[in-house]
Scaffold this motif. Structure first.
Motif, PDB file in Angstrom:
ATOM      1  N   SER A 163       0.839  -1.201   0.000  1.00 59.39           N
ATOM      2  CA  SER A 163       0.000   0.000   0.000  1.00 59.39           C
ATOM      3  C   SER A 163       0.877   1.254   0.000  1.00 59.39           C
ATOM      4  O   SER A 163       2.045   1.209   0.365  1.00 59.39           O
ATOM      5  CB  SER A 163      -0.933   0.019   1.221  1.00 59.39           C
ATOM      6  N   GLY A 164       0.288   2.377  -0.411  1.00 57.38           N
ATOM      7  CA  GLY A 164       0.985   3.659  -0.386  1.00 57.38           C
ATOM      8  C   GLY A 164       1.792   3.953  -1.622  1.00 57.38           C
ATOM      9  O   GLY A 164       2.304   5.060  -1.789  1.00 57.38           O
ATOM     10  N   ASN A 165       1.926   2.979  -2.515  1.00 54.66           N
ATOM     11  CA  ASN A 165       2.736   3.187  -3.724  1.00 54.66           C
ATOM     12  C   ASN A 165       1.873   3.706  -4.870  1.00 54.66           C
ATOM     13  O   ASN A 165       0.705   3.348  -5.015  1.00 54.66           O
ATOM     14  CB  ASN A 165       3.421   1.896  -4.145  1.00 54.66           C
ATOM     15  N   HIS A 166       2.462   4.570  -5.685  1.00 54.15           N
ATOM     16  CA  HIS A 166       1.767   5.115  -6.850  1.00 54.15           C
ATOM     17  C   HIS A 166       2.589   4.883  -8.118  1.00 54.15           C
ATOM     18  O   HIS A 166       2.067   4.478  -9.148  1.00 54.15           O
ATOM     19  CB  HIS A 166       1.515   6.616  -6.665  1.00 54.15           C
ATOM     20  N   TYR A 167       3.884   5.138  -8.038  1.00 57.61           N
ATOM     21  CA  TYR A 167       4.751   5.026  -9.206  1.00 57.61           C
ATOM     22  C   TYR A 167       5.446   3.664  -9.290  1.00 57.61           C
ATOM     23  O   TYR A 167       5.631   3.119 -10.373  1.00 57.61           O
ATOM     24  CB  TYR A 167       5.809   6.141  -9.191  1.00 57.61           C
ATOM     25  N   VAL A 168       5.861   3.131  -8.153  1.00 59.69           N
ATOM     26  CA  VAL A 168       6.540   1.831  -8.127  1.00 59.69           C
ATOM     27  C   VAL A 168       5.480   0.743  -8.001  1.00 59.69           C
ATOM     28  O   VAL A 168       4.616   0.805  -7.124  1.00 59.69           O
ATOM     29  CB  VAL A 168       7.539   1.742  -6.957  1.00 59.69           C
ATOM     30  N   SER A 169       5.540  -0.249  -8.860  1.00 57.76           N
ATOM     31  CA  SER A 169       4.505  -1.287  -8.886  1.00 57.76           C
ATOM     32  C   SER A 169       4.590  -2.218  -7.678  1.00 57.76           C
ATOM     33  O   SER A 169       5.651  -2.350  -7.050  1.00 57.76           O
ATOM     34  CB  SER A 169       4.633  -2.118 -10.171  1.00 57.76           C
ATOM     35  N   ASP A 170       3.465  -2.865  -7.373  1.00 58.50           N
ATOM     36  CA  ASP A 170       3.430  -3.860  -6.300  1.00 58.50           C
ATOM     37  C   ASP A 170       4.469  -4.950  -6.560  1.00 58.50           C
ATOM     38  O   ASP A 170       5.181  -5.386  -5.645  1.00 58.50           O
ATOM     39  CB  ASP A 170       2.043  -4.515  -6.220  1.00 58.50           C
ATOM     40  N   LYS A 171       4.553  -5.379  -7.812  1.00 56.16           N
ATOM     41  CA  LYS A 171       5.469  -6.456  -8.179  1.00 56.16           C
ATOM     42  C   LYS A 171       6.913  -6.071  -7.904  1.00 56.16           C
ATOM     43  O   LYS A 171       7.701  -6.869  -7.378  1.00 56.16           O
ATOM     44  CB  LYS A 171       5.275  -6.801  -9.664  1.00 56.16           C
ATOM     45  N   GLU A 172       7.282  -4.830  -8.245  1.00 59.00           N
ATOM     46  CA  GLU A 172       8.653  -4.369  -8.031  1.00 59.00           C
ATOM     47  C   GLU A 172       8.981  -4.292  -6.541  1.00 59.00           C
ATOM     48  O   GLU A 172      10.078  -4.666  -6.103  1.00 59.00           O
ATOM     49  CB  GLU A 172       8.850  -3.007  -8.692  1.00 59.00           C
ATOM     50  N   ILE A 173       8.024  -3.801  -5.739  1.00 55.15           N
ATOM     51  CA  ILE A 173       8.245  -3.689  -4.294  1.00 55.15           C
ATOM     52  C   ILE A 173       8.384  -5.076  -3.661  1.00 55.15           C
ATOM     53  O   ILE A 173       9.243  -5.291  -2.804  1.00 55.15           O
ATOM     54  CB  ILE A 173       7.107  -2.887  -3.633  1.00 55.15           C
ATOM     55  N   GLN A 174       7.549  -6.014  -4.092  1.00 53.32           N
ATOM     56  CA  GLN A 174       7.656  -7.378  -3.578  1.00 53.32           C
ATOM     57  C   GLN A 174       9.003  -7.988  -3.940  1.00 53.32           C
ATOM     58  O   GLN A 174       9.631  -8.678  -3.126  1.00 53.32           O
ATOM     59  CB  GLN A 174       6.523  -8.238  -4.147  1.00 53.32           C
ATOM     60  N   LYS A 175       9.472  -7.711  -5.164  1.00 58.88           N
ATOM     61  CA  LYS A 175      10.771  -8.228  -5.597  1.00 58.88           C
ATOM     62  C   LYS A 175      11.890  -7.643  -4.744  1.00 58.88           C
ATOM     63  O   LYS A 175      12.808  -8.358  -4.316  1.00 58.88           O
ATOM     64  CB  LYS A 175      10.981  -7.895  -7.070  1.00 58.88           C
ATOM     65  N   LEU A 176      11.832  -6.347  -4.474  1.00 60.34           N
ATOM     66  CA  LEU A 176      12.840  -5.697  -3.644  1.00 60.34           C
ATOM     67  C   LEU A 176      12.838  -6.261  -2.220  1.00 60.34           C
ATOM     68  O   LEU A 176      13.887  -6.397  -1.594  1.00 60.34           O
ATOM     69  CB  LEU A 176      12.583  -4.188  -3.583  1.00 60.34           C
ATOM     70  N   SER A 177      11.658  -6.592  -1.718  1.00 61.09           N
ATOM     71  CA  SER A 177      11.538  -7.078  -0.334  1.00 61.09           C
ATOM     72  C   SER A 177      12.147  -8.459  -0.137  1.00 61.09           C
ATOM     73  O   SER A 177      12.612  -8.803   0.951  1.00 61.09           O
ATOM     74  CB  SER A 177      10.067  -7.113   0.085  1.00 61.09           C
ATOM     75  N   GLY A 178      12.129  -9.263  -1.208  1.00 58.77           N
ATOM     76  CA  GLY A 178      12.612 -10.640  -1.084  1.00 58.77           C
ATOM     77  C   GLY A 178      11.626 -11.563  -0.400  1.00 58.77           C
ATOM     78  O   GLY A 178      11.925 -12.737  -0.144  1.00 58.77           O
ATOM     79  N   VAL A 179      10.427 -11.064  -0.101  1.00 55.33           N
ATOM     80  CA  VAL A 179       9.406 -11.869   0.582  1.00 55.33           C
ATOM     81  C   VAL A 179       8.646 -12.700  -0.446  1.00 55.33           C
ATOM     82  O   VAL A 179       8.210 -12.184  -1.478  1.00 55.33           O
ATOM     83  CB  VAL A 179       8.427 -10.964   1.350  1.00 55.33           C
ATOM     84  N   ASN A 180       8.494 -14.014  -0.147  1.00 56.57           N
ATOM     85  CA  ASN A 180       7.696 -14.878  -1.025  1.00 56.57           C
ATOM     86  C   ASN A 180       7.092 -16.017  -0.209  1.00 56.57           C
ATOM     87  O   ASN A 180       7.332 -16.118   1.005  1.00 56.57           O
ATOM     88  CB  ASN A 180       8.557 -15.416  -2.184  1.00 56.57           C
ATOM     89  N   ASP A 181       6.323 -16.868  -0.886  1.00 55.33           N
ATOM     90  CA  ASP A 181       5.587 -17.912  -0.164  1.00 55.33           C
ATOM     91  C   ASP A 181       6.447 -19.102   0.260  1.00 55.33           C
ATOM     92  O   ASP A 181       5.927 -20.074   0.806  1.00 55.33           O
ATOM     93  CB  ASP A 181       4.394 -18.394  -0.994  1.00 55.33           C
TER      94      ASP A 181
END
Length: 260
Positions: free
Chosen positions: A58-76
């Motif tokens: 949440s809170g993102n406008h320019y950076v996509s959800d996918k890019e933020i998830q990739k940067l976080s390194g968090v996955n299932d």
């Protein structure tokens, strides 16, 4: 005198035995419950049941959800209980566009990433391309051809010079409410006045000022315009002082020059 019934020890033994048996049964139930609970915990932590199943951004406008998830390194494939929120926040903030982020866990298997992006204070136009400039002064790669600049002024006739760096530094100090009122900023040096610029505002005014102390001057724009509400629109000069030259007066001057 009333007869008192005497209970012998032999009569009490069956009752005592029953009470002890009940207490033993209760203890057994408690121990078995704890045992099976521990077994379930071990199964939970060793299986995919404890893995992250939902990632909410949440809170993102320019950076996509996918890019933020990739940067976080968090996955299932990661356990919900093994994530390091500080490490994730540090990883996401490696992006130039991210100012801050907060990572939270929501039981049973959701991780939320609350992002604050660096504002885009302007777009540098080069040919047909637009390069976003962040509030940090960083110039990003050009927008995709399908995207158009929004909610920030376009810088026209600029190159990547000292003047542009100074302008970016000044824009960082301008209130976002005023940034949103600027349509274009043209670099218009004249003679020895290398820092002259011209702004075209969304409310119809043209502002001529300087890069030097630009933020201090333009942050007063709403108050100045409020004082001019009963006067015709025109060119507003913001230098040591401020004054307005109505468009109609400029038109008359131009006509006189043509006739002379």
């Amino acid at each position: 005198m009333e007869d008192r019934k005497v209970v012998t020890i032999e009569d009490r033994i069956p009752t005592l035995k029953a009470q002890r048996k009940q207490r033993a049964n209760r203890r057994l139930v408690v121990y078995l419950s704890i045992f099976f609970f521990l077994i379930l915990l071990i199964i939970y932590f060793q299986s995919s049941l404890s893995h992250i199943r939902n990632i909410e951004v949440s809170g993102n406008h320019y950076v996509s959800d996918k890019e933020i998830q990739k940067l976080s390194g968090v996955n299932d494939s990661i356990s919900f209980w093994n994530i390091n929120t500080k490490e994730i926040e540090t990883s996401i903030k490696q992006s130039k566009e991210i100012a801050d982020v907060t990572v939270r866990r929501q039981f049973p298997a959701t991780v939320t990433l609350e992002v604050i992006e660096n504002e885009r204070v302007a777009y540098l136009k080069k040919g047909s391309k637009y390069f976003p400039i962040l509030q940090t002064g960083t110039i990003l790669d050009a927008l995709p051809s399908s995207d158009t600049p929004v909610s920030a002024p376009i810088l026209m006739q600029w190159d990547e010079s000292t003047e542009l760096s100074n302008m970016a530094g000044e824009l960082r100090k301008v209130k976002m409410s005023i940034i949103n009122r600027i349509s274009e900023i043209h670099y218009t040096p004249e003679g020895d006045k290398a820092f002259n610029i011209t702004l075209f505002m969304t409310d119809g005014y043209e502002v001529r000022t300087s890069i030097l102390q630009f933020a201090e001057k333009v942050n007063n724009y709403p108050l100045i315009v409020k004082e001019l509400k009963d006067k015709p629109k025109g060119v507003l000069y913001l230098n040591e002082g401020s004054w307005l030259e109505p468009y109609e007066d400029i038109s008359v001057e131009e006509e006189e020059k043509k006739e002379s």
